[in-house]
Design a protein around this motif. Structure first.
Motif, PDB file in Angstrom:
ATOM      1  N   LEU B   9       0.837  -1.211   0.000  1.00 20.30           N
ATOM      2  CA  LEU B   9       0.000   0.000   0.000  1.00 20.30           C
ATOM      3  C   LEU B   9       0.866   1.254   0.000  1.00 20.30           C
ATOM      4  O   LEU B   9       0.581   2.209  -0.736  1.00 20.30           O
ATOM      5  CB  LEU B   9      -0.900  -0.021   1.240  1.00 20.30           C
ATOM      6  N   SER B  10       1.938   1.227   0.796  1.00 18.43           N
ATOM      7  CA  SER B  10       2.811   2.409   0.843  1.00 18.43           C
ATOM      8  C   SER B  10       3.420   2.678  -0.524  1.00 18.43           C
ATOM      9  O   SER B  10       3.464   3.829  -0.978  1.00 18.43           O
ATOM     10  CB  SER B  10       3.933   2.200   1.853  1.00 18.43           C
ATOM     11  N   THR B  12       2.265   1.770  -3.470  1.00 18.51           N
ATOM     12  CA  THR B  12       1.216   2.266  -4.369  1.00 18.51           C
ATOM     13  C   THR B  12       0.945   3.748  -4.120  1.00 18.51           C
ATOM     14  O   THR B  12       0.830   4.551  -5.066  1.00 18.51           O
ATOM     15  CB  THR B  12      -0.091   1.475  -4.150  1.00 18.51           C
ATOM     16  N   THR B  13       0.843   4.108  -2.839  1.00 22.32           N
ATOM     17  CA  THR B  13       0.591   5.505  -2.503  1.00 22.32           C
ATOM     18  C   THR B  13       1.684   6.403  -3.040  1.00 22.32           C
ATOM     19  O   THR B  13       1.417   7.445  -3.656  1.00 22.32           O
ATOM     20  CB  THR B  13       0.525   5.667  -0.975  1.00 22.32           C
ATOM     21  N   THR B  16       1.452   6.712  -6.812  1.00 15.12           N
ATOM     22  CA  THR B  16       0.326   7.546  -7.230  1.00 15.12           C
ATOM     23  C   THR B  16       0.601   9.016  -6.959  1.00 15.12           C
ATOM     24  O   THR B  16       0.341   9.879  -7.810  1.00 15.12           O
ATOM     25  CB  THR B  16      -0.955   7.121  -6.484  1.00 15.12           C
ATOM     26  N   VAL B 194      -7.093  10.553  -5.757  1.00 15.00           N
ATOM     27  CA  VAL B 194      -6.827   9.149  -5.429  1.00 15.00           C
ATOM     28  C   VAL B 194      -5.549   9.047  -4.598  1.00 15.00           C
ATOM     29  O   VAL B 194      -5.505   8.331  -3.591  1.00 15.00           O
ATOM     30  CB  VAL B 194      -6.713   8.319  -6.729  1.00 15.00           C
ATOM     31  N   GLY B 195      -4.509   9.806  -4.999  1.00 15.93           N
ATOM     32  CA  GLY B 195      -3.256   9.769  -4.255  1.00 15.93           C
ATOM     33  C   GLY B 195      -3.439  10.225  -2.826  1.00 15.93           C
ATOM     34  O   GLY B 195      -2.928   9.603  -1.886  1.00 15.93           O
ATOM     35  N   LEU B 198      -5.268   7.617  -0.847  1.00 17.41           N
ATOM     36  CA  LEU B 198      -4.359   6.515  -0.506  1.00 17.41           C
ATOM     37  C   LEU B 198      -3.418   6.919   0.619  1.00 17.41           C
ATOM     38  O   LEU B 198      -3.131   6.118   1.516  1.00 17.41           O
ATOM     39  CB  LEU B 198      -3.558   6.104  -1.740  1.00 17.41           C
ATOM     40  N   ILE B 201      -5.281   6.622   3.828  1.00 20.22           N
ATOM     41  CA  ILE B 201      -5.465   5.229   4.249  1.00 20.22           C
ATOM     42  C   ILE B 201      -4.149   4.644   4.754  1.00 20.22           C
ATOM     43  O   ILE B 201      -4.111   3.941   5.779  1.00 20.22           O
ATOM     44  CB  ILE B 201      -6.032   4.395   3.081  1.00 20.22           C
ATOM     45  N   THR B 202      -3.047   4.965   4.066  1.00 21.70           N
ATOM     46  CA  THR B 202      -1.747   4.446   4.500  1.00 21.70           C
ATOM     47  C   THR B 202      -1.385   4.955   5.891  1.00 21.70           C
ATOM     48  O   THR B 202      -0.995   4.175   6.772  1.00 21.70           O
ATOM     49  CB  THR B 202      -0.650   4.872   3.510  1.00 21.70           C
ATOM     50  N   LYS B 205      -3.492   3.279   8.467  1.00 25.57           N
ATOM     51  CA  LYS B 205      -3.092   1.903   8.759  1.00 25.57           C
ATOM     52  C   LYS B 205      -1.788   1.862   9.554  1.00 25.57           C
ATOM     53  O   LYS B 205      -1.641   1.035  10.458  1.00 25.57           O
ATOM     54  CB  LYS B 205      -2.956   1.104   7.453  1.00 25.57           C
TER      55      LYS B 205
END
Lengths: 223, 240
Positions: B9-10, B12-13, B16, B194-195, B198, B201-202, B205
């Protein structure tokens, strides 16, 4: 409903015997009008300025009521007594909101004429029915928020601070709506009709937060 | 359990966000009126939208907490509101910079979106003091949840009221008309949103994983009979 009426009767009797909230609120509002006179350096106000002064003064006077609303229950075990009774807790919220609504109505019976005498340029007699209607809608919203936030704040350490800090931002829509709705009523040279959308906003606010408060009030009383 | 998939996830973030910024600088055209300054829009607006949704998410977790009385829901709500509050400070700062560049003032009062965001920020700024001023952890969690539910419902209503109160000077990016942005700007903007989502969310988490790890460590130490680890500093975060 019977429960709410019983608690409401107790609240009003308590207020009549001790005279803790209403005289303080009324005196505060009159003093604030005098202070506004010196701060603004004006003999008379009208229109949006008048509406703003009236709304802010009533709001701050109401904050005094918010702070006192649950203090007796917290200090003298009223909460425990209520929790022991086999009744729905929501009624306590309804009764507190109604009690505060009654305080606010009495406050306004004193404060609005005082405002008209001391500061207001144009008379309010021709716009009186609309004025009463707008203020009543605003009072309902204030009473709902204050009864909820008061319960939230009374058991915290800095309750005199926490209550107003939470309530003030929550009440901004009420302040905007009331000030905008009162503005045409307090104009020099005759009152103009109240724009319907502000009444709608106030009504919507009262409805939404009324339902919401009833939904979330229970967890505040457990223990 | 919050650590699972955190690395992917990190990454991807990061990709992005870097991609979004690359698009901002090399792909999206300069605004006809405001020129280069307008590019702060790709940070400011996504941040504001994500912060508001974070506040609402905090309210939804709080509803779950009130229904189930599971302290983990309270922790979720707490972390969501905490991160949103930090983002909200960023929103106010970038918004002020943009306002200064575009309109010549740091703060503009007849500007509904700015003002309503400030009100929401002030309301949520009381969330931490409220938690701090209640000693009993269980009551603290309940009261904070009640607050989060009311405040979460307040967010959309407040925007409605303030927006109706004033004339529009702020550009409407997601309004009903919506067609004012050219395609390449719109694409950049969507990727930036989106970035930012994300990123939220990162961070959420990561914070949840850290809090859970600390709670696990504490319970392991307790089982081993080691004395309770002293807390690093005063905190109002829910303890699990």
């Amino acid at each position: 409903m019977r429960v709410a009426l019983a608690v409401l009767r107790k609240e009003l009797r308590l207020e009549l015997r001790t005279l803790e909230s209403i005289p303080g609120m009324a005196l505060f509002s009159v003093t604030t009008f005098v202070v506004f006179h010196f701060a603004l350096h004006r003999g008379q106000v009208e229109g949006d300025l008048a509406a703003g002064i009236l709304v802010v003064t009533l709001l701050f006077a109401g904050m005094l009521g918010l702070n006192r609303l649950y203090v007796a229950d917290e200090e003298q075990g009223g909460f425990d007594g209520f929790l022991l009774a086999p009744v729905d807790r929501t009624w306590l919220f309804v009764a507190k909101a109604l009690a505060l609504l009654a305080y606010l109505v009495v406050l306004e019976i004193v404060a609005v004429p005082a405002f008209a005498l001391l500061l207001l340029g144009p008379g309010i007699d021709q716009a009186l029915p609309e004025l009463v209607g707008v203020l009543l809608l605003a009072d309902i919203g204030f009473a709902i928020i204050a009864a909820l936030v008061g319960a939230l704040a009374v058991r915290t350490r800095a309750r005199d601070l926490v209550g107003p800090l939470i309530a003030l931002p929550l009440l901004v829509p009420v302040v905007i709506g009331t000030a905008r709705a009162l503005e045409p009523l307090l104009l020099e040279g005759g009152a103009e009709p109240v724009p319907a959308r502000w009444l709608l906003i106030l009504g919507l606010y009262d409805l939404i937060f009324g339902l919401l408060a009833i939904a979330v009030f229970d967890p505040l009383l457990e223990d | 359990m919050y650590g699972k998939g955190l690395r992917a996830l990190s990454v991807t973030t990061l990709i992005t966000l870097v991609g979004a910024f690359a698009l901002v600088f090399f792909y999206a055209p300069n605004d006809a009126d405001q020129g280069f300054v307008q590019k702060i829009f790709y940070v400011h607006v996504p941040m504001a939208i994500v912060a508001l949704f974070g506040f609402i998410a905090g309210g939804i977790f709080a509803i779950q907490h009130l229904r189930t009385r599971d302290p983990r829901h309270d922790l979720r709500s707490y972390v969501a509101i905490h991160i949103s509050l930090i983002l909200a400070i960023g929103v106010l700062v970038t918004g002020s910079i943009w306002a200064r560049a575009a309109w010549g003032h740091w703060w503009v009062w007849d500007e509904p979106t700015l003002v309503s965001f400030l009100i929401v920020f002030l309301l949520y700024a009381t969330y931490q003091p409220l938690r701090f001023s209640i000693e009993d952890p269980e009551r603290q969690a309940r009261y904070a949840s009640v607050f989060a539910v009311i405040a979460g419902a307040f967010v959309p209503l407040n925007f409605l009221a303030v927006r109706l109160a004033q004339a529009y000077t702020h550009p409407r990016v997601l309004g009903t008309t919506g067609g004012s942005m050219p395609g390449d700007m719109r694409l950049t903007f969507l990727i930036a949103i989106v970035g930012m989502a994300l990123l939220f969310i990162t961070l959420w988490k990561f914070e949840m994983a850290a809090k859970h790890a600390r709670a696990n460590l504490r319970s392991l130490r307790r089982k081993l009979g080691v004395d309770e680890v002293p807390a690093a500093r005063r905190t109002a975060a829910p303890s699990l």
